[in-house]
Design a protein around this motif. Structure first.
Motif, PDB file in Angstrom:
ATOM      1  N   ASP A 105     -13.800 -14.097  52.667  1.00  0.00           N
ATOM      2  CA  ASP A 105     -14.264 -13.507  51.407  1.00  0.00           C
ATOM      3  C   ASP A 105     -14.148 -11.987  51.466  1.00  0.00           C
ATOM      4  N   VAL A 106     -14.599 -11.418  52.580  1.00  0.00           N
ATOM      5  CA  VAL A 106     -14.583  -9.969  52.756  1.00  0.00           C
ATOM      6  C   VAL A 106     -13.157  -9.438  52.759  1.00  0.00           C
ATOM      7  N   ASP A 107     -12.261 -10.099  53.480  1.00  0.00           N
ATOM      8  CA  ASP A 107     -10.863  -9.670  53.518  1.00  0.00           C
ATOM      9  C   ASP A 107     -10.263  -9.611  52.116  1.00  0.00           C
ATOM     10  N   ALA A 108     -10.531 -10.639  51.312  1.00  0.00           N
ATOM     11  CA  ALA A 108      -9.979 -10.688  49.961  1.00  0.00           C
ATOM     12  C   ALA A 108     -10.523  -9.552  49.100  1.00  0.00           C
ATOM     13  N   ALA A 109     -11.822  -9.279  49.221  1.00  0.00           N
ATOM     14  CA  ALA A 109     -12.429  -8.224  48.411  1.00  0.00           C
ATOM     15  C   ALA A 109     -11.916  -6.853  48.817  1.00  0.00           C
ATOM     16  N   ILE A 110     -11.797  -6.614  50.118  1.00  0.00           N
ATOM     17  CA  ILE A 110     -11.315  -5.305  50.584  1.00  0.00           C
ATOM     18  C   ILE A 110      -9.843  -5.120  50.217  1.00  0.00           C
ATOM     19  N   ALA A 111      -9.071  -6.159  50.326  1.00  0.00           N
ATOM     20  CA  ALA A 111      -7.662  -6.059  49.937  1.00  0.00           C
ATOM     21  C   ALA A 111      -7.525  -5.728  48.454  1.00  0.00           C
ATOM     22  N   ALA A 112      -8.367  -6.343  47.619  1.00  0.00           N
ATOM     23  CA  ALA A 112      -8.340  -6.034  46.183  1.00  0.00           C
ATOM     24  C   ALA A 112      -8.722  -4.580  45.928  1.00  0.00           C
ATOM     25  N   ALA A 113      -9.758  -4.119  46.624  1.00  0.00           N
ATOM     26  CA  ALA A 113     -10.175  -2.721  46.465  1.00  0.00           C
ATOM     27  C   ALA A 113      -9.093  -1.768  46.935  1.00  0.00           C
ATOM     28  N   ARG A 114      -8.421  -2.101  48.037  1.00  0.00           N
ATOM     29  CA  ARG A 114      -7.358  -1.247  48.556  1.00  0.00           C
ATOM     30  C   ARG A 114      -6.195  -1.159  47.573  1.00  0.00           C
ATOM     31  N   ARG A 115      -5.832  -2.268  46.969  1.00  0.00           N
ATOM     32  CA  ARG A 115      -4.733  -2.264  45.995  1.00  0.00           C
ATOM     33  C   ARG A 115      -5.074  -1.437  44.770  1.00  0.00           C
ATOM     34  N   ALA A 116      -6.334  -1.503  44.337  1.00  0.00           N
ATOM     35  CA  ALA A 116      -6.736  -0.814  43.106  1.00  0.00           C
ATOM     36  C   ALA A 116      -6.984   0.674  43.310  1.00  0.00           C
ATOM     37  N   GLN A 117      -7.184   1.094  44.549  1.00  0.00           N
ATOM     38  CA  GLN A 117      -7.661   2.456  44.796  1.00  0.00           C
ATOM     39  C   GLN A 117      -6.684   3.559  44.353  1.00  0.00           C
ATOM     40  N   PRO A 118      -5.393   3.476  44.648  1.00  0.00           N
ATOM     41  CA  PRO A 118      -4.515   4.585  44.229  1.00  0.00           C
ATOM     42  C   PRO A 118      -4.532   4.835  42.718  1.00  0.00           C
ATOM     43  N   ALA A 119      -4.474   3.765  41.933  1.00  0.00           N
ATOM     44  CA  ALA A 119      -4.468   3.942  40.478  1.00  0.00           C
ATOM     45  C   ALA A 119      -5.809   4.491  39.986  1.00  0.00           C
ATOM     46  N   TRP A 120      -6.910   4.015  40.583  1.00  0.00           N
ATOM     47  CA  TRP A 120      -8.225   4.510  40.176  1.00  0.00           C
ATOM     48  C   TRP A 120      -8.386   5.989  40.542  1.00  0.00           C
ATOM     49  N   ALA A 121      -7.895   6.380  41.704  1.00  0.00           N
ATOM     50  CA  ALA A 121      -8.011   7.773  42.133  1.00  0.00           C
ATOM     51  C   ALA A 121      -7.200   8.718  41.259  1.00  0.00           C
ATOM     52  N   THR A 122      -6.088   8.245  40.728  1.00  0.00           N
ATOM     53  CA  THR A 122      -5.257   9.095  39.884  1.00  0.00           C
ATOM     54  C   THR A 122      -5.594   8.974  38.402  1.00  0.00           C
ATOM     55  N   THR A 123      -6.523   8.095  38.060  1.00  0.00           N
ATOM     56  CA  THR A 123      -7.033   8.067  36.689  1.00  0.00           C
ATOM     57  C   THR A 123      -7.753   9.378  36.405  1.00  0.00           C
ATOM     58  N   ALA A 124      -7.545   9.929  35.240  1.00  0.00           N
ATOM     59  CA  ALA A 124      -8.169  11.214  34.905  1.00  0.00           C
ATOM     60  C   ALA A 124      -9.679  11.141  35.100  1.00  0.00           C
ATOM     61  N   LEU A 125     -10.237  12.191  35.691  1.00  0.00           N
ATOM     62  CA  LEU A 125     -11.676  12.230  35.948  1.00  0.00           C
ATOM     63  C   LEU A 125     -12.472  11.930  34.688  1.00  0.00           C
ATOM     64  N   GLU A 126     -12.070  12.525  33.580  1.00  0.00           N
ATOM     65  CA  GLU A 126     -12.798  12.319  32.328  1.00  0.00           C
ATOM     66  C   GLU A 126     -12.789  10.854  31.914  1.00  0.00           C
ATOM     67  N   GLU A 127     -11.691  10.158  32.196  1.00  0.00           N
ATOM     68  CA  GLU A 127     -11.623   8.739  31.853  1.00  0.00           C
ATOM     69  C   GLU A 127     -12.525   7.920  32.768  1.00  0.00           C
TER      70      GLU A 127
END
Length: 473
Positions: free
Chosen positions: A42-64
């Motif tokens: 369960d943990v592996d799946a959740a961390i992998a999902a978070a890792r995949r989503a992180q670059p796009a979330w980090a480059t989302t405009a701060l205001e957004e």
């Protein structure tokens, strides 16, 4: 009764572990829901999902990012009553008390969003050689948040606000004793898939989460024993850890206070949430000049904290979270009595359904008793009479813990003395004051890692220095 699920990569999914745990209402002892105990998969799946989503979330405009967090805060606020009822069903907090703390959690989430807009993610200085130096603070990456059972909503909101706003993605694991309200929080969420993932379970999920090599930061709130294990796992994995652990918070009552008002305030600090607060008043030092009157008023105030099911709006004190916690609290009282303490009210296990324990006032206590040295986490107010304010400060400072302290006095010199108590937060003439403006780091065994306002964003980011040398024309 339903089976609660994990939320991974935007999808509600069953745990891969077939074993089930139950949520038991501590007032009725009725099973409310069940859920998987969790596992490394369960943990592996959740961390992998978070890792995949992180670059796009980090480059989302701060205001957004901030706008999405604020929208979530609005939805949470609209469901305050529902969330307070869920907290009551899972860990016993009276709904009237729960609403106030949930409101504080929402306010903290909004404050974090506002702070993000002012935080210096990039600073620039002009160098003497004509070049420039930039300090750029990047999100650390994937953060694991492990929250306790006593404030399921407030604690998770306080931890995740700065982390989300700074561009991190998250895996949240609530306590196995109180998952209902956290599940509902995530149901109210509207963030991109994978940005915030939820894994339910006990240590079978928690241990692989905090030790995972692909986690960059762990934010843990819980007991000292568990915190030491989390710190050791974080050290081995070489990822950052913010630990808020137990407390044995002192309160000093000076001779110049309003005795009745102060006794009422101390009763609230000792008994609210059935004493299940890390910053509950667990050691009370009262000046001998007012001690007799103070104890009398404290006993009177304790009468307002009659036990009952917190779904009743008139109830001020619900049950303890479970029978294990109740027996732990009672064992400290029994130990104190065996060593010479006097119970003035309460101190007995009630009969009947529910894990209730009465508001208890104890005198003639000393440091040979666990009641004065170990975290109680229950509705027990042990009172020590001191001959001077200085003695109160000395005794208050004599602890292996250092989470918070409270002082009631109108003497400016005494207030200066009190500021030297080793604690992350010191409240003067008002317990839990200051709201979202706190920046603190627990002392001693109460934890490590500064948090609150700017410090929370410092913890949520990693600084990189970029030097740009001058270029000759």
């Amino acid at each position: 009764m339903t089976t609660l699920k994990n939320h991974i990569d935007g999808i509600w999914t069953d745990s891969l572990d077939p074993h089930r745990l139950s949520v038991v209402n501590p007032a009725t002892e009725v099973t409310e829901d069940e859920f998987g105990r969790g596992c490394p998969a369960d943990v592996d799946a959740a961390i992998a999902a978070a890792r995949r989503a992180q670059p796009a979330w980090a480059t989302t405009a701060l205001e957004e990012r901030v706008a999405l967090i604020r929208d979530w805060a609005d939805r949470i606020e609209e469901h305050t009553d529902e969330l307070a009822e869920l907290e009551c069903r899972e860990m016993g907090k009276p709904i009237g008390i729960g609403r106030g703390f949930i409101a504080a959690g929402v306010a903290g989430l909004r404050a974090a969003a506002a702070e993000a807009l002012d935080y210096p993610f990039t600073t620039t200085t002009e160098d003497p050689d004509g070049g420039r130096t930039l300090i750029v603070r990047h999100p650390v990456g994937v953060a694991a948040i492990v929250t306790p059972w006593n404030f399921p909503v407030t604690m998770v909101l306080g931890a995740l606000g700065p982390l989300l706003a700074a561009g991190n993605t998250l895996v949240v694991k609530p306590s196995e004793r109180s998952p209902l309200s956290t599940v509902r929080l995530v149901e109210l969420l509207d963030l991109p898939a994978g940005v915030l993932n939820l894994v339910l379970g006990d240590a079978h999920a928690g241990e692989p989460l905090v030790a995972h090599d692909d986690v960059d930061l762990v934010h843990f709130t819980g007991s000292v024993a568990a915190g030491r294990a989390v710190g050791a796992a974080s050290g081995h994995a070489l990822h950052r850890a913010v630990l808020e652990l137990g407390g044995k918070d002192p309160v000093i009552v000076d001779e110049d206070v309003d005795v009745t008002a102060t006794a009422q305030a101390v009763a609230f600090g000792a008994f609210v949430n059935t004493g299940q607060i890390c910053t509950s008043m667990e050691r009370i030092y009262v000046h001998e000049a007012i001690a007799a009157d103070f104890v009398e008023e404290l006993l009177s105030a304790a009468e307002d904290f009659a036990c009952g099911d917190g779904l009743d709006p008139s109830v001020m004190m619900g049950p303890l979270v479970d029978d294990r916690q109740r027996r732990s609290v009672h064992a400290q009282v029994v130990d104190a009595v065996a060593k010479g303490a006097t119970v003035l009210t309460g101190g007995e296990l009630p009969e009947g359904i529910g894990f209730f324990y009465p508001a208890t006032v104890v005198t003639n206590v000393d440091e040979s008793m666990a009641l004065m040295t170990e975290e109680t986490f229950g509705p027990v107010a042990p009172v020590t009479v001191v001959s001077s304010f200085a003695e109160g400060v000395e005794l208050a400072s004599r602890s292996s813990f250092g989470l918070a302290a409270t002082v009631y006095s109108h003497n400016p010199d005494h207030l200066d003395d009190a500021s030297r108590i080793p604690a992350g937060v010191i409240w003067i003439n008002g317990w839990q004051g200051g709201g979202g403006t706190r920046t603190y780091e627990p002392a001693r065994a109460s934890g490590m890692g500064a948090t609150g306002t700017t410090a929370a964003f410092d913890a949520a980011t990693r600084p990189t220095t970029v030097h740009i040398a001058p270029v000759d024309d």
